[in-house]
Design a protein around this motif. Structure first.
Motif, PDB file in Angstrom:
ATOM      1  N   LYS A   1      12.840 -12.375  -6.626  1.00  0.00           N
ATOM      2  CA  LYS A   1      13.812 -11.612  -5.655  1.00  0.00           C
ATOM      3  C   LYS A   1      13.865 -10.343  -5.437  1.00  0.00           C
ATOM      4  CE  LYS A   1      19.094 -12.002  -5.396  1.00  0.00           C
ATOM      5  NZ  LYS A   1      20.315 -12.328  -6.076  1.00  0.00           N
ATOM      6  N   ASP A   2      13.734  -9.355  -6.321  1.00  0.00           N
ATOM      7  CA  ASP A   2      13.624  -7.785  -6.242  1.00  0.00           C
ATOM      8  C   ASP A   2      12.402  -7.226  -5.571  1.00  0.00           C
ATOM      9  OD1 ASP A   2      12.184  -8.446  -8.418  1.00  0.00           O
ATOM     10  OD2 ASP A   2      12.567  -6.414  -9.203  1.00  0.00           O
ATOM     11  N   VAL A   3      11.383  -8.101  -5.388  1.00  0.00           N
ATOM     12  CA  VAL A   3      10.025  -7.700  -4.885  1.00  0.00           C
ATOM     13  C   VAL A   3      10.097  -7.215  -3.192  1.00  0.00           C
ATOM     14  CG1 VAL A   3       7.594  -8.045  -4.404  1.00  0.00           C
ATOM     15  CG2 VAL A   3       8.700  -8.909  -6.524  1.00  0.00           C
ATOM     16  N   LYS A   4       9.704  -6.195  -2.725  1.00  0.00           N
ATOM     17  CA  LYS A   4       9.754  -5.603  -1.515  1.00  0.00           C
ATOM     18  C   LYS A   4       8.446  -5.296  -1.050  1.00  0.00           C
ATOM     19  CE  LYS A   4      14.280  -5.455  -1.425  1.00  0.00           C
ATOM     20  NZ  LYS A   4      15.196  -6.279  -0.273  1.00  0.00           N
ATOM     21  N   VAL A   5       8.176  -5.796   0.293  1.00  0.00           N
ATOM     22  CA  VAL A   5       6.672  -5.395   0.696  1.00  0.00           C
ATOM     23  C   VAL A   5       6.937  -4.896   2.079  1.00  0.00           C
ATOM     24  CG1 VAL A   5       5.635  -7.132  -0.496  1.00  0.00           C
ATOM     25  CG2 VAL A   5       6.211  -7.714   1.634  1.00  0.00           C
ATOM     26  N   MET A   6       6.016  -4.196   3.081  1.00  0.00           N
ATOM     27  CA  MET A   6       5.862  -4.029   4.300  1.00  0.00           C
ATOM     28  C   MET A   6       4.677  -4.867   4.802  1.00  0.00           C
ATOM     29  SD  MET A   6       7.020   0.098   4.410  1.00  0.00           S
ATOM     30  CE  MET A   6       6.650  -0.126   6.145  1.00  0.00           C
ATOM     31  N   LEU A   7       4.753  -5.125   6.035  1.00  0.00           N
ATOM     32  CA  LEU A   7       3.760  -5.988   6.834  1.00  0.00           C
ATOM     33  C   LEU A   7       3.174  -5.070   7.835  1.00  0.00           C
ATOM     34  CD1 LEU A   7       5.292  -9.531   6.866  1.00  0.00           C
ATOM     35  CD2 LEU A   7       3.563  -8.631   5.101  1.00  0.00           C
ATOM     36  N   LYS A   8       1.908  -4.913   7.921  1.00  0.00           N
ATOM     37  CA  LYS A   8       1.102  -4.310   9.074  1.00  0.00           C
ATOM     38  C   LYS A   8       0.324  -5.263   9.709  1.00  0.00           C
ATOM     39  CE  LYS A   8      -1.346  -0.248  10.330  1.00  0.00           C
ATOM     40  NZ  LYS A   8      -1.937   1.154   9.973  1.00  0.00           N
ATOM     41  N   LEU A   9       0.636  -5.601  10.901  1.00  0.00           N
ATOM     42  CA  LEU A   9      -0.131  -6.789  11.598  1.00  0.00           C
ATOM     43  C   LEU A   9      -0.470  -6.338  12.847  1.00  0.00           C
ATOM     44  CD1 LEU A   9       2.645  -9.209  10.772  1.00  0.00           C
ATOM     45  CD2 LEU A   9       0.550  -8.971   9.484  1.00  0.00           C
ATOM     46  N   SER A  10      -1.607  -7.052  13.401  1.00  0.00           N
ATOM     47  CA  SER A  10      -2.224  -6.707  14.806  1.00  0.00           C
ATOM     48  C   SER A  10      -0.826  -6.988  15.714  1.00  0.00           C
ATOM     49  CB  SER A  10      -3.401  -7.636  15.014  1.00  0.00           C
ATOM     50  OG  SER A  10      -4.236  -7.367  14.249  1.00  0.00           O
ATOM     51  N   ILE A  11      -0.638  -6.397  16.849  1.00  0.00           N
ATOM     52  CA  ILE A  11       0.138  -6.729  17.916  1.00  0.00           C
ATOM     53  C   ILE A  11       0.021  -8.198  18.584  1.00  0.00           C
ATOM     54  CG2 ILE A  11       1.333  -6.331  19.978  1.00  0.00           C
ATOM     55  CD1 ILE A  11       0.341  -3.089  19.719  1.00  0.00           C
ATOM     56  N   PRO A  12       0.955  -9.144  18.292  1.00  0.00           N
ATOM     57  CA  PRO A  12       0.580 -10.541  18.583  1.00  0.00           C
ATOM     58  C   PRO A  12       0.474 -10.966  19.746  1.00  0.00           C
ATOM     59  CG  PRO A  12       3.022 -10.151  18.156  1.00  0.00           C
ATOM     60  CD  PRO A  12       2.390  -9.035  17.862  1.00  0.00           C
TER      61      PRO A  12
ATOM     62  N   VAL B   1       8.456  -4.247   9.487  1.00  0.00           N
ATOM     63  CA  VAL B   1       6.915  -4.859   9.989  1.00  0.00           C
ATOM     64  C   VAL B   1       6.543  -3.635  10.980  1.00  0.00           C
ATOM     65  CG1 VAL B   1       5.898  -6.846  11.172  1.00  0.00           C
ATOM     66  CG2 VAL B   1       7.670  -7.393   9.838  1.00  0.00           C
ATOM     67  N   VAL B   2       5.288  -3.607  10.844  1.00  0.00           N
ATOM     68  CA  VAL B   2       4.548  -2.482  11.632  1.00  0.00           C
ATOM     69  C   VAL B   2       3.272  -3.090  12.570  1.00  0.00           C
ATOM     70  CG1 VAL B   2       5.612  -0.607  10.135  1.00  0.00           C
ATOM     71  CG2 VAL B   2       3.086  -1.212   9.969  1.00  0.00           C
ATOM     72  N   ALA B   3       2.818  -2.269  13.351  1.00  0.00           N
ATOM     73  CA  ALA B   3       1.852  -2.676  14.155  1.00  0.00           C
ATOM     74  C   ALA B   3       0.700  -1.783  14.083  1.00  0.00           C
ATOM     75  CB  ALA B   3       2.295  -3.149  15.570  1.00  0.00           C
ATOM     76  N   LEU B   4      -0.724  -2.139  13.947  1.00  0.00           N
ATOM     77  CA  LEU B   4      -1.835  -1.530  14.259  1.00  0.00           C
ATOM     78  C   LEU B   4      -2.274  -1.356  15.560  1.00  0.00           C
ATOM     79  CD1 LEU B   4      -4.572  -3.607  14.155  1.00  0.00           C
ATOM     80  CD2 LEU B   4      -3.578  -4.008  11.807  1.00  0.00           C
ATOM     81  N   SER B   5      -2.991  -0.393  15.860  1.00  0.00           N
ATOM     82  CA  SER B   5      -3.266  -0.291  17.424  1.00  0.00           C
ATOM     83  C   SER B   5      -4.722  -0.962  17.523  1.00  0.00           C
ATOM     84  CB  SER B   5      -3.638   1.007  17.866  1.00  0.00           C
ATOM     85  OG  SER B   5      -4.540   1.756  17.100  1.00  0.00           O
TER      86      SER B   5
ATOM     87  N   HIS C   1       9.953  -6.702  20.323  1.00  0.00           N
ATOM     88  CA  HIS C   1      11.415  -6.260  19.662  1.00  0.00           C
ATOM     89  C   HIS C   1      11.366  -6.061  18.286  1.00  0.00           C
ATOM     90  CE1 HIS C   1      12.052  -7.971  23.968  1.00  0.00           C
ATOM     91  NE2 HIS C   1      12.822  -6.569  23.871  1.00  0.00           N
ATOM     92  N   GLY C   2      11.708  -4.776  17.786  1.00  0.00           N
ATOM     93  CA  GLY C   2      11.738  -4.605  16.249  1.00  0.00           C
ATOM     94  C   GLY C   2      10.563  -4.397  15.602  1.00  0.00           C
ATOM     95  N   LEU C   3       9.473  -4.366  16.364  1.00  0.00           N
ATOM     96  CA  LEU C   3       7.979  -4.235  15.597  1.00  0.00           C
ATOM     97  C   LEU C   3       7.743  -2.675  15.981  1.00  0.00           C
ATOM     98  CD1 LEU C   3       5.411  -5.351  14.442  1.00  0.00           C
ATOM     99  CD2 LEU C   3       4.580  -5.690  16.839  1.00  0.00           C
ATOM    100  N   ILE C   4       7.552  -1.806  14.958  1.00  0.00           N
ATOM    101  CA  ILE C   4       7.150  -0.481  15.061  1.00  0.00           C
ATOM    102  C   ILE C   4       5.800  -0.083  14.978  1.00  0.00           C
ATOM    103  CG2 ILE C   4       9.547   0.097  14.476  1.00  0.00           C
ATOM    104  CD1 ILE C   4       8.232   1.169  11.973  1.00  0.00           C
ATOM    105  N   ALA C   5       5.255   0.943  15.455  1.00  0.00           N
ATOM    106  CA  ALA C   5       3.835   1.394  15.605  1.00  0.00           C
ATOM    107  C   ALA C   5       3.541   2.008  14.083  1.00  0.00           C
ATOM    108  CB  ALA C   5       3.417   2.322  16.475  1.00  0.00           C
ATOM    109  N   SER C   6       2.034   1.769  13.695  1.00  0.00           N
ATOM    110  CA  SER C   6       1.447   2.419  12.723  1.00  0.00           C
ATOM    111  C   SER C   6      -0.022   2.647  13.163  1.00  0.00           C
ATOM    112  CB  SER C   6       1.587   1.651  11.332  1.00  0.00           C
ATOM    113  OG  SER C   6       0.717   2.219  10.348  1.00  0.00           O
ATOM    114  N   PHE C   7      -0.059   3.655  14.177  1.00  0.00           N
ATOM    115  CA  PHE C   7      -1.213   3.789  14.911  1.00  0.00           C
ATOM    116  C   PHE C   7      -2.099   5.057  14.054  1.00  0.00           C
ATOM    117  CE2 PHE C   7       0.744   2.372  19.205  1.00  0.00           C
ATOM    118  CZ  PHE C   7       0.737   1.067  18.769  1.00  0.00           C
TER     119      PHE C   7
END
Length: 295
Positions: free
Chosen positions: A206-217, A235-239, A255-261
């Protein structure tokens, strides 16, 4: 874990700057910046030059927390200083930007349509040092080239297994199973990937936190349901090889997806530019990535 940093990453407006080119990608990053291989004669000189480049970016008045939430560093950058402070401390204390660390050691050979991560020797030792250097989270990359269910499952299982080890050290892992944007079955790969990620998220404590970095779908807003999962900080996106313009255009439709370029962030910057030219170009790029990230 720094709660102020966690809150900033969860709900702040902005994007993550990826300044984590390492190993084989460092000469390419320097060349893009206008520094050719003839400018250095060994690895130490190369890393000094790339740290100078990153320092110039970080210290630029354009590189500010109004637009940038976090920055991902390479291990060598973490172990260097800016104006007498460890890079991570400078980012947070002087810029209010959350520091992350790239921890993977590159990709294994292609098998089952994917490249899993190579083994990460001495990971526990590296994570201990990251905590000492006041790093908030980590990043690690795998690559998916084909819609192979077995391969994609292997990628996601490895990412989450290492992610749990990272979280146990008090750091937030960025899970990065990149789908190759040039894949002939990219959309199908994304469908399989999302299901495998959902399985792994449902199995976390329950307490585990992660982030996701994914290709723009391929399909806009395809990862929106992952954003609402209680385990997911962001959730962040790679270029992924897109130009800055194309990456921003595609990102703005999610919407809601932010960059990690990475490459898109430093596009157009040059060692021979004056400070005014450098800061102006960087500022324009940052503002465009920011605008695409707040849709």
């Amino acid at each position: 874990m720094n709660i102020a940093q966690l809150d900033r990453m969860h709900s702040g407006k902005g994007f993550i700057a990826a300044l984590d080119q390492s190993g084989g990608s460092t000469p390419k990053a320097l060349a893009q910046y206008g520094v050719q291989e003839s400018s250095y004669s060994n690895e130490e000189e190369m890393y000094t030059l790339v740290h100078d480049m990153r320092t110039r970016i970080i210290k630029s008045p354009a590189f500010e927390s109004d637009y940038i939430l976090g920055a991902i560093l390479f291990e060598n950058t973490m172990d260097r200083k800016i104006d007498g402070q460890w890079t991570a401390d400078y980012l947070w204390e002087m810029k209010n930007i959350v520091p992350f660390l790239k921890v993977d050691k590159g990709l294994a050979d292609l098998a089952n349509g994917v490249q899993i991560m190579k083994p990460i020797p001495n990971l526990d030792e590296l994570l201990t040092r990251a905590v000492e250097r006041n790093i908030f989270g980590t990043k690690m990359r795998s690559v998916i080239k084909e819609a192979n269910t077995e391969g994609i499952r292997e990628v996601v299982e490895q990412q989450f297994a290492v992610g749990k080890q990272i979280f146990e050290k008090g750091l937030i892992p960025i899970i990065e199973p990149e789908v190759d944007i040039y894949s002939g079955d990219k959309e199908k790969s994304e469908e399989i990937l999302k299901e495998e990620i959902k399985k792994q998220l449902s199995s976390l404590d329950k307490d585990v936190k992660v982030m996701l970095k994914l290709s723009i779908p391929t399909v806009n807003d395809f990862y929106k349901e992952l954003m609402s999962d209680p385990h997911v900080v962001r959730v962040v996106a790679l270029s992924g090889g897109y130009s800055e313009e194309e990456a921003n255009r595609k990102l703005a439709q999610n919407h809601g997806l932010i960059a990690s370029f990475s490459r898109a962030l430093s596009e157009g910057l040059s060692a021979v530019q004056s400070d005014d030219e450098f800061n102006s170009k960087l500022g324009k790029t940052i503002k465009e990535i920011y605008d695409a990230s707040i849709t």
